[in-house]
Design a protein around this motif. Structure first.
Motif, PDB file in Angstrom:
ATOM      1  N   ALA C  12       0.832  -1.207   0.000  1.00 21.86           N
ATOM      2  CA  ALA C  12       0.000   0.000   0.000  1.00 21.86           C
ATOM      3  C   ALA C  12       0.867   1.258   0.000  1.00 21.86           C
ATOM      4  O   ALA C  12       0.590   2.210  -0.730  1.00 21.86           O
ATOM      5  CB  ALA C  12      -0.924   0.002   1.222  1.00 21.86           C
ATOM      6  N   PHE C  13       1.925   1.249   0.801  1.00 23.33           N
ATOM      7  CA  PHE C  13       2.823   2.407   0.844  1.00 23.33           C
ATOM      8  C   PHE C  13       3.500   2.601  -0.520  1.00 23.33           C
ATOM      9  O   PHE C  13       3.621   3.726  -1.010  1.00 23.33           O
ATOM     10  CB  PHE C  13       3.890   2.213   1.934  1.00 23.33           C
ATOM     11  CG  PHE C  13       3.457   2.648   3.304  1.00 23.33           C
ATOM     12  CD1 PHE C  13       2.181   2.371   3.792  1.00 23.33           C
ATOM     13  CD2 PHE C  13       4.324   3.354   4.138  1.00 23.33           C
ATOM     14  CE1 PHE C  13       1.784   2.776   5.069  1.00 23.33           C
ATOM     15  CE2 PHE C  13       3.941   3.775   5.415  1.00 23.33           C
ATOM     16  CZ  PHE C  13       2.672   3.482   5.877  1.00 23.33           C
ATOM     17  N   ALA C  14       3.938   1.495  -1.144  1.00 28.74           N
ATOM     18  CA  ALA C  14       4.588   1.594  -2.453  1.00 28.74           C
ATOM     19  C   ALA C  14       3.634   2.188  -3.482  1.00 28.74           C
ATOM     20  O   ALA C  14       4.011   3.069  -4.265  1.00 28.74           O
ATOM     21  CB  ALA C  14       5.081   0.219  -2.906  1.00 28.74           C
ATOM     22  N   MET C  15       2.374   1.716  -3.448  1.00 26.14           N
ATOM     23  CA  MET C  15       1.402   2.215  -4.422  1.00 26.14           C
ATOM     24  C   MET C  15       1.083   3.688  -4.181  1.00 26.14           C
ATOM     25  O   MET C  15       0.953   4.459  -5.136  1.00 26.14           O
ATOM     26  CB  MET C  15       0.140   1.357  -4.375  1.00 26.14           C
ATOM     27  CG  MET C  15       0.397  -0.071  -4.870  1.00 26.14           C
ATOM     28  SD  MET C  15      -1.058  -1.171  -4.783  1.00 26.14           S
ATOM     29  CE  MET C  15      -1.968  -0.652  -6.251  1.00 26.14           C
ATOM     30  N   LEU C  19       1.730   6.641  -6.928  1.00 22.28           N
ATOM     31  CA  LEU C  19       0.689   7.579  -7.362  1.00 22.28           C
ATOM     32  C   LEU C  19       1.144   9.024  -7.205  1.00 22.28           C
ATOM     33  O   LEU C  19       0.953   9.849  -8.095  1.00 22.28           O
ATOM     34  CB  LEU C  19      -0.605   7.343  -6.562  1.00 22.28           C
ATOM     35  CG  LEU C  19      -1.413   6.107  -6.966  1.00 22.28           C
ATOM     36  CD1 LEU C  19      -2.549   5.857  -5.987  1.00 22.28           C
ATOM     37  CD2 LEU C  19      -1.966   6.267  -8.384  1.00 22.28           C
ATOM     38  N   THR C  20       1.768   9.330  -6.038  1.00 17.55           N
ATOM     39  CA  THR C  20       2.285  10.689  -5.825  1.00 17.55           C
ATOM     40  C   THR C  20       3.294  11.046  -6.906  1.00 17.55           C
ATOM     41  O   THR C  20       3.258  12.135  -7.484  1.00 17.55           O
ATOM     42  CB  THR C  20       2.979  10.791  -4.447  1.00 17.55           C
ATOM     43  OG1 THR C  20       2.081  10.346  -3.444  1.00 17.55           O
ATOM     44  CG2 THR C  20       3.421  12.216  -4.154  1.00 17.55           C
ATOM     45  N   ALA C  21       4.214  10.115  -7.187  1.00 17.61           N
ATOM     46  CA  ALA C  21       5.278  10.384  -8.154  1.00 17.61           C
ATOM     47  C   ALA C  21       4.708  10.597  -9.554  1.00 17.61           C
ATOM     48  O   ALA C  21       5.179  11.459 -10.301  1.00 17.61           O
ATOM     49  CB  ALA C  21       6.283   9.239  -8.154  1.00 17.61           C
ATOM     50  N   PRO C  28       9.504   6.661 -15.307  1.00 15.04           N
ATOM     51  CA  PRO C  28       9.311   5.383 -14.596  1.00 15.04           C
ATOM     52  C   PRO C  28      10.364   5.106 -13.523  1.00 15.04           C
ATOM     53  O   PRO C  28      10.032   4.605 -12.444  1.00 15.04           O
ATOM     54  CB  PRO C  28       9.394   4.350 -15.727  1.00 15.04           C
ATOM     55  CG  PRO C  28       8.928   5.090 -16.934  1.00 15.04           C
ATOM     56  CD  PRO C  28       9.432   6.492 -16.765  1.00 15.04           C
ATOM     57  N   PHE C  29      11.618   5.454 -13.775  1.00 15.90           N
ATOM     58  CA  PHE C  29      12.628   5.228 -12.750  1.00 15.90           C
ATOM     59  C   PHE C  29      12.326   6.058 -11.507  1.00 15.90           C
ATOM     60  O   PHE C  29      12.389   5.560 -10.377  1.00 15.90           O
ATOM     61  CB  PHE C  29      14.038   5.557 -13.265  1.00 15.90           C
ATOM     62  CG  PHE C  29      15.084   5.414 -12.207  1.00 15.90           C
ATOM     63  CD1 PHE C  29      15.545   4.160 -11.836  1.00 15.90           C
ATOM     64  CD2 PHE C  29      15.592   6.529 -11.538  1.00 15.90           C
ATOM     65  CE1 PHE C  29      16.489   4.018 -10.831  1.00 15.90           C
ATOM     66  CE2 PHE C  29      16.535   6.389 -10.539  1.00 15.90           C
ATOM     67  CZ  PHE C  29      16.989   5.139 -10.182  1.00 15.90           C
ATOM     68  N   GLY C  30      11.969   7.328 -11.715  1.00 16.52           N
ATOM     69  CA  GLY C  30      11.615   8.196 -10.597  1.00 16.52           C
ATOM     70  C   GLY C  30      10.419   7.649  -9.828  1.00 16.52           C
ATOM     71  O   GLY C  30      10.400   7.644  -8.590  1.00 16.52           O
ATOM     72  N   VAL C  31       9.421   7.165 -10.556  1.00 18.46           N
ATOM     73  CA  VAL C  31       8.230   6.608  -9.916  1.00 18.46           C
ATOM     74  C   VAL C  31       8.617   5.398  -9.060  1.00 18.46           C
ATOM     75  O   VAL C  31       8.175   5.255  -7.918  1.00 18.46           O
ATOM     76  CB  VAL C  31       7.169   6.212 -10.975  1.00 18.46           C
ATOM     77  CG1 VAL C  31       6.008   5.460 -10.325  1.00 18.46           C
ATOM     78  CG2 VAL C  31       6.663   7.453 -11.702  1.00 18.46           C
ATOM     79  N   PHE C  32       9.488   4.560  -9.605  1.00 14.52           N
ATOM     80  CA  PHE C  32       9.902   3.373  -8.862  1.00 14.52           C
ATOM     81  C   PHE C  32      10.651   3.747  -7.579  1.00 14.52           C
ATOM     82  O   PHE C  32      10.387   3.206  -6.505  1.00 14.52           O
ATOM     83  CB  PHE C  32      10.779   2.458  -9.727  1.00 14.52           C
ATOM     84  CG  PHE C  32      11.265   1.263  -8.979  1.00 14.52           C
ATOM     85  CD1 PHE C  32      10.381   0.268  -8.606  1.00 14.52           C
ATOM     86  CD2 PHE C  32      12.603   1.147  -8.601  1.00 14.52           C
ATOM     87  CE1 PHE C  32      10.815  -0.837  -7.884  1.00 14.52           C
ATOM     88  CE2 PHE C  32      13.042   0.056  -7.880  1.00 14.52           C
ATOM     89  CZ  PHE C  32      12.145  -0.947  -7.520  1.00 14.52           C
ATOM     90  N   ILE C  33      11.586   4.682  -7.694  1.00 23.53           N
ATOM     91  CA  ILE C  33      12.361   5.085  -6.514  1.00 23.53           C
ATOM     92  C   ILE C  33      11.449   5.679  -5.444  1.00 23.53           C
ATOM     93  O   ILE C  33      11.573   5.375  -4.257  1.00 23.53           O
ATOM     94  CB  ILE C  33      13.473   6.090  -6.895  1.00 23.53           C
ATOM     95  CG1 ILE C  33      14.528   5.407  -7.764  1.00 23.53           C
ATOM     96  CG2 ILE C  33      14.131   6.681  -5.650  1.00 23.53           C
ATOM     97  CD1 ILE C  33      15.318   4.329  -7.059  1.00 23.53           C
ATOM     98  N   ASP C 133       8.032  13.051   0.166  1.00 23.49           N
ATOM     99  CA  ASP C 133       7.662  14.444  -0.071  1.00 23.49           C
ATOM    100  C   ASP C 133       8.893  15.308  -0.348  1.00 23.49           C
ATOM    101  O   ASP C 133       8.857  16.187  -1.215  1.00 23.49           O
ATOM    102  CB  ASP C 133       6.886  14.997   1.135  1.00 23.49           C
ATOM    103  CG  ASP C 133       5.523  14.328   1.274  1.00 23.49           C
ATOM    104  OD1 ASP C 133       5.066  13.691   0.304  1.00 23.49           O
ATOM    105  OD2 ASP C 133       4.918  14.428   2.350  1.00 23.49           O
ATOM    106  N   ILE C 134       9.977  15.056   0.395  1.00 20.38           N
ATOM    107  CA  ILE C 134      11.197  15.838   0.181  1.00 20.38           C
ATOM    108  C   ILE C 134      11.745  15.594  -1.226  1.00 20.38           C
ATOM    109  O   ILE C 134      12.157  16.536  -1.915  1.00 20.38           O
ATOM    110  CB  ILE C 134      12.252  15.475   1.247  1.00 20.38           C
ATOM    111  CG1 ILE C 134      11.800  15.934   2.629  1.00 20.38           C
ATOM    112  CG2 ILE C 134      13.611  16.076   0.910  1.00 20.38           C
ATOM    113  CD1 ILE C 134      11.572  17.427   2.736  1.00 20.38           C
ATOM    114  N   LEU C 135      11.741  14.338  -1.668  1.00 21.38           N
ATOM    115  CA  LEU C 135      12.237  14.032  -3.018  1.00 21.38           C
ATOM    116  C   LEU C 135      11.363  14.681  -4.087  1.00 21.38           C
ATOM    117  O   LEU C 135      11.805  14.909  -5.211  1.00 21.38           O
ATOM    118  CB  LEU C 135      12.309  12.518  -3.247  1.00 21.38           C
ATOM    119  CG  LEU C 135      13.424  11.777  -2.501  1.00 21.38           C
ATOM    120  CD1 LEU C 135      13.320  10.275  -2.737  1.00 21.38           C
ATOM    121  CD2 LEU C 135      14.801  12.261  -2.951  1.00 21.38           C
ATOM    122  N   CYS C 136      10.099  14.969  -3.741  1.00 21.55           N
ATOM    123  CA  CYS C 136       9.208  15.678  -4.666  1.00 21.55           C
ATOM    124  C   CYS C 136       9.203  17.177  -4.362  1.00 21.55           C
ATOM    125  O   CYS C 136       8.360  17.915  -4.872  1.00 21.55           O
ATOM    126  CB  CYS C 136       7.791  15.120  -4.569  1.00 21.55           C
ATOM    127  SG  CYS C 136       7.640  13.414  -5.107  1.00 21.55           S
TER     128      CYS C 136
END
Lengths: 201, 201, 201
Positions: C12-15, C19-21, C28-33, C133-136
């Motif tokens: 759930a946390f990964a998903m 979604l935020t990313a 896709p790499f950014g979303v995965f990280i 959040d910081i990475l975003c």
């Protein structure tokens, strides 16, 4: 030879960090820290996560001196570096290949699974830049457009496939770094990039 | 005596963190975390990097209680703190001196090179503020204008020069912290700062 | 059973990270990280600070595979996930409860003070989201409005009160996680939140 490439990569990463920091109008201390973090941040994160402490650059001052040198050179020649952009990009790419290998090797030393070793290689090569961008309050460039980390992962996969074939370590290192460097140079030349995933809210 | 100064510095750092967080309109939990991180973030980063774990504040609850107290005081007296700005700046400066020394000492305990010890001192004194700024999504203030970290580095150099002269530890500590505190107060008074490096793209 | 809930929470946390990313238009790499960091960032921070290295996910690949699965599912079903928002929020809440308990237990294993154990539980459950959040480059949402971390702290206090009563570990775990989950669901339903502290400059 490998150590020399490590030094070249460290210098290139430090200089690219210093250039980014100067474009953000940071003061000399800020420029130095960003140069430092860009060069050794990925390896530091890796060392901290696997428990290899005190982290690498605290035990071998070479890195500190190379970064100080890169910092000074960048400040002195900042107006001429534009013309050297191609050379800098080449050195940066050498760093990408070498740092990925160093990270993978550390994972092997700690008897971690190949998947984790590849993650450590990618972290070593790419997360200095992530920390640099965060300290400059920008979304990390490698999360947005640059095909960069993906090449490290690809290189890591090549490494472990070749390793299964019982190649000698030297050959293994050489081929993997050449693959990473070659793919990266092609990615820059042909402007390969990953597209964002389309997602309407 | 030294421990008392450490407490005063921790309290001052926590209060400055809480004030920053309140100006960003964070909720009480956010204000508390920023206060906490400002106070112990630098030392935590240092401990993690040298492998001194569990990190300091997990082993001596004094810090946690001091930060909670600083957090509560800041919220209660937030409207009167403006008038106490001078006292707060003084306490903050004491923290700068003491934290630098603590960081240097930890480096010596781990038998690290003087250059690394000075880096650890600077990290201990300055990187709580860096993490605070990053959590508030601002480019760290010490990278931009404040002459702050540079003073820690200077203090560290003074420390190791005096140490070569075989001074007693107490004297060494006293002189170094006085140097850091005095230079910092002058820097504030005379508005010394580092200029950004001029760099046209 | 507990391990299954851990897996559900991680997924759930990964998903939610993915979604935020994607809403930030990362590649896709950014979303995965971001998915990865949201899921295991809190536990990684905890492990690094207490010296439990190599950190958890490097030693049990289950987490990596679950995150990869969550990442792929989010990308494939991104247009349908809106309708599943309620289920996702429920799973996320299960994660909150379970992760808090895991963090507290690690603190107990390391013989740390209850106050520190509660801090570790909160860190495990909430700081993956902070790093996301910081990475975003956003101020962490849990510092601003969401009543989230406060519930973990509350759950931790309940845990140690019950523990004083010599309840069995299983009962202890069950009650604590149910308290966290119930309070969180009520907080979402009735829109409880912490107000920023009023502070005019």
């Amino acid at each position: 030879m490998f150590h020399l490439l490590d030094i070249i990569g460290t210098m290139a990463f430090a200089m690219s960090g210093a250039l980014t920091a100067m474009s953000k109008k940071l003061d000399p201390f800020g420029v130095f820290i960003i140069a430092f973090v860009t060069a050794v941040g990925g390896g530091t994160l890796r060392d901290v996560m696997i428990g290899r402490t005190p982290v690498g650059w605290m035990q071998d001052l070479t890195y500190v001196y190379v970064i100080i040198l890169g910092f000074i050179l960048t400040i002195l020649f900042r107006k001429k570096l534009d013309k050297l952009r191609t050379s800098l990009a080449l050195f940066d790419t050498i760093g990408l290949g070498v740092f990925t290998l160093i990270g993978i090797q550390k994972g092997i030393d700690y008897q971690l699974h190949p998947v984790i070793c590849i993650a450590l290689g990618t972290m070593t090569a790419c997360f200095g830049g992530v920390i640099r961008d965060i300290l400059c309050t920008e979304i990390p460039v490698i999360f947005r457009e640059e095909i960069y980390a993906t090449i490290c992962i690809l290189g890591g996969i090549v490494f472990f496939i070749l390793r299964k074939m019982n190649l000698e370590n030297d050959v293994l290192y050489l081929i993997t770094s050449l693959v990473i460097i070659a793919v990266r140079l092609m990615a820059v030349k042909y402007k390969w990039h990953l597209s964002p995933i389309e997602h309407k809210k």
